[in-house]
Design a protein around this motif. Structure first.
Motif, PDB file in Angstrom:
ATOM      1  N   THR A   1      15.006   2.415   4.306  1.00  0.00           N
ATOM      2  CA  THR A   1      13.664   1.633   3.913  1.00  0.00           C
ATOM      3  C   THR A   1      12.538   2.420   3.268  1.00  0.00           C
ATOM      4  N   GLU A   2      11.970   2.026   2.351  1.00  0.00           N
ATOM      5  CA  GLU A   2      10.515   2.544   1.812  1.00  0.00           C
ATOM      6  C   GLU A   2       9.478   1.487   1.994  1.00  0.00           C
ATOM      7  N   THR A   3       8.442   1.860   2.577  1.00  0.00           N
ATOM      8  CA  THR A   3       7.278   0.923   2.930  1.00  0.00           C
ATOM      9  C   THR A   3       6.248   1.566   1.733  1.00  0.00           C
ATOM     10  N   PHE A   4       5.339   0.317   1.572  1.00  0.00           N
ATOM     11  CA  PHE A   4       4.255   0.802   0.347  1.00  0.00           C
ATOM     12  C   PHE A   4       3.121  -0.305   0.716  1.00  0.00           C
TER      13      PHE A   4
ATOM     14  N   LEU B   1       5.446   8.943  -4.433  1.00  0.00           N
ATOM     15  CA  LEU B   1       5.382   7.839  -5.009  1.00  0.00           C
ATOM     16  C   LEU B   1       3.881   7.045  -4.560  1.00  0.00           C
ATOM     17  N   GLU B   2       3.774   6.283  -5.690  1.00  0.00           N
ATOM     18  CA  GLU B   2       2.148   5.635  -5.447  1.00  0.00           C
ATOM     19  C   GLU B   2       2.160   4.510  -4.362  1.00  0.00           C
ATOM     20  N   GLY B   3       1.319   4.791  -3.389  1.00  0.00           N
ATOM     21  CA  GLY B   3       1.438   3.681  -2.368  1.00  0.00           C
ATOM     22  C   GLY B   3       2.076   3.918  -1.285  1.00  0.00           C
ATOM     23  N   PHE B   4       2.939   5.044  -1.197  1.00  0.00           N
ATOM     24  CA  PHE B   4       3.739   5.348  -0.227  1.00  0.00           C
ATOM     25  C   PHE B   4       3.165   5.467   1.217  1.00  0.00           C
ATOM     26  N   CYS B   5       3.964   4.713   2.217  1.00  0.00           N
ATOM     27  CA  CYS B   5       3.483   4.685   3.409  1.00  0.00           C
ATOM     28  C   CYS B   5       4.367   5.344   4.399  1.00  0.00           C
ATOM     29  N   SER B   6       5.852   5.017   4.438  1.00  0.00           N
ATOM     30  CA  SER B   6       6.677   5.544   5.286  1.00  0.00           C
ATOM     31  C   SER B   6       8.189   5.233   4.907  1.00  0.00           C
ATOM     32  N   ALA B   7       9.044   5.868   5.456  1.00  0.00           N
ATOM     33  CA  ALA B   7      10.504   5.795   4.777  1.00  0.00           C
ATOM     34  C   ALA B   7      11.372   5.954   6.108  1.00  0.00           C
ATOM     35  N   SER B   8      12.383   5.429   6.254  1.00  0.00           N
ATOM     36  CA  SER B   8      13.330   5.490   7.325  1.00  0.00           C
ATOM     37  C   SER B   8      14.847   5.520   6.694  1.00  0.00           C
TER      38      SER B   8
END
Length: 207
Positions: free
Chosen positions: A157-160, A137-144
């Motif tokens: 969580t999905e961080t963008f 996904l656009e701008g994806f940073c991290s997920a947990s």
């Protein structure tokens, strides 16, 4: 790895003071407690819901910190944020980071529950199916993914990188979540979107 999340229903006018207090007073103290591997703070300036999460190397370290953390937490919740607090404890089952978050990052959070007997399958599905899709996904940073195995509860969580990136991915993310929940039998209880006010978690890759 484990995490303790404190959800505060804060007064809107107290949010900036709360962020400053957690940054300047809570973070330096908590991260010196043995076993602590960081702290994050999510805020929703419209509803007042704020979530402070501390991460721990072990369940024992998390439990042994409760006395010291509790005093700090009570002052932050009731005196600074001027709100009610709810505490939840989780196992950190999955953590994947493409890159460190930057100022302006936002987080989409989803709470759910599943039959405890299906928890292992749910974690495996998140690791091997959801993560590869989310990270495109656009701008994806991290997920947990945090879980309470006994209760059959979890929170993802999905961080963008920005609120714009999160907004642009909302429909696709919702569709992917629907597919995954149908396959695993997870019941989605709530979804929230938050400003990532503080990001100092040092949780390693867990996938």
């Amino acid at each position: 790895m484990f995490a303790r999340a404190t959800t505060i229903e804060a007064q809107l006018s107290a949010i900036d003071a709360g962020i400053a207090y957690v940054r300047d007073e809570v973070l330096p103290v908590v991260t010196e407690i043995p076993g602590c591997i960081g702290l994050s703070l999510l805020v929703d300036r419209q509803s007042g819901r704020c979530i402070a999460t501390t991460a721990w190397e072990s369940e024992r370290a998390m439990r042994e910190s409760e006395g010291e953390v509790g005093v700090i937490r009570d002052r932050a919740s009731y005196e600074v944020f001027r709100g009610r607090a709810r505490i939840e404890e989780w196992e950190i089952a999955v953590m994947h980071r493409d890159h460190r978050s930057r100022p302006g990052a936002w987080v989409r959070v989803a709470w759910g529950r599943v039959d405890p007997a299906r928890m292992d399958a749910t974690v495996a599905n998140y690791s091997h199916r959801a993560i590869p899709a989310i990270q495109q996904l656009e701008g994806f940073c991290s997920a947990s993914l945090l879980v309470d195995r006994a209760a059959g509860r979890g929170v993802s969580t999905e961080t963008f990188d920005s609120s714009l990136a999160m907004e642009r991915t909302r429909q696709v993310s919702d569709a992917m979540r629907d597919d995954n929940t149908m396959e695993t039998g997870v019941e989605v209880l709530d979804i929230g979107e938050f400003e990532l006010a503080l990001a100092h978690l040092r949780v390693p890759e867990l996938i």
